[in-house]
Design an enzyme around this catalytic site. Structure first.
Site, PDB file in Angstrom:
ATOM      1  N   GLY A 187       0.814  -1.213   0.000  1.00 26.72           N
ATOM      2  CA  GLY A 187       0.000   0.000   0.000  1.00 26.72           C
ATOM      3  C   GLY A 187       0.843   1.257   0.000  1.00 26.72           C
ATOM      4  O   GLY A 187       1.698   1.422   0.855  1.00 26.72           O
ATOM      5  N   SER A 188       0.617   2.161  -0.956  1.00 24.50           N
ATOM      6  CA  SER A 188       1.531   3.289  -1.089  1.00 24.50           C
ATOM      7  C   SER A 188       0.990   4.316  -2.071  1.00 24.50           C
ATOM      8  O   SER A 188      -0.162   4.287  -2.466  1.00 24.50           O
ATOM      9  CB  SER A 188       2.907   2.786  -1.531  1.00 24.50           C
TER      10      SER A 188
END
EC number: 4.1.1.65
Length: 219
Positions: A187-188
């Site tokens: 997640g980013s």
């Protein structure tokens, strides 16, 4: 740069091997010792499958026009607008793409060009949907220059969960549009700063596919 064409990103191998080994061990213990390991074995099996899914590294078909800028990441557009990019202190058209844990996290070069500068900044770990993440979170950036002399900046931003940025490219490398150059774990966000005058061809909330979705046309 390293070979990045494996169907599963090599950065996922340690996680996959660890979860798979735990699954096998717990299953064997449950089978031969008649202990209650079915639930934890199932949990680790699910983690193994999810990790394979997360680190998937599919092939993509990149559009042929060299003036076309393609998405460097799978995800959703969460910012569009003119800003001052802090590393170069120049004004650019900024596009931010949020990558959830369900997106492919391999990042690709948005254009063909040379890496003329690279930078790493330690920082905080705000939720990457918070605009402060662009300026205050840990990040790894590349300044790319096209054959025509246009420069742009692409920045991998770590988030609340994603705290491991991987970048294969370094200053002096030449990248072809759509080539894999790194990833961010779990997640980013990825910010891309395009030259003023670039025709932006997407809208807020639009879904992107790395190496395929057209972000815009260079001036």
């Amino acid at each position: 740069m390293r070979n990045t064409d494996t169907p599963i990103a090599v950065e996922g191998y340690p996680f996959i091997a660890g979860f798979a080994a735990a699954t096998l061990l717990l299953a064997l213990l449950g089978q031969f010792l008649h202990l209650g390991f079915f639930v934890p074995a199932t949990l680790f099996f699910v983690l193994t499958v999810f990790t394979v899914f997360f680190f998937r590294n599919p092939e993509r078909v990149t559009p042929g026009d060299e003036n076309t800028v393609v998405a460097p990441a799978d995800g959703e557009v969460i910012f569009l607008g003119k800003v001052i990019e802090p590393h170069t202190n120049g004004e650019f058209e900024k596009i931010s793409i949020f990558m959830s844990v369900f997106n492919v996290h391999v990042n690709r070069a948005p254009i063909s060009g040379k890496v003329v500068d690279g930078f790493y900044t330690k920082g905080k770990f705000f939720d990457v949907r918070d605009e402060r993440a662009s300026f205050e979170n840990e990040q790894q950036g590349l300044v790319l220059e096209t054959a025509a002399g246009l420069r742009m900046v692409v920045v991998q931003v770590a988030g609340l969960i994603a705290r491991r940025i991987v970048c294969y490219a370094k200053t002096g490398d030449s990248l072809s549009r759509g080539r894999r150059y790194g990833l961010i774990r779990f997640g980013s966000r990825l910010d891309i700063y395009l030259p003023l005058g670039t025709r932006i061809d997407l809208v807020m909330g639009q879904k992107t596919v790395a190496g395929e979705t057209v972000l815009g046309i260079l001036p």
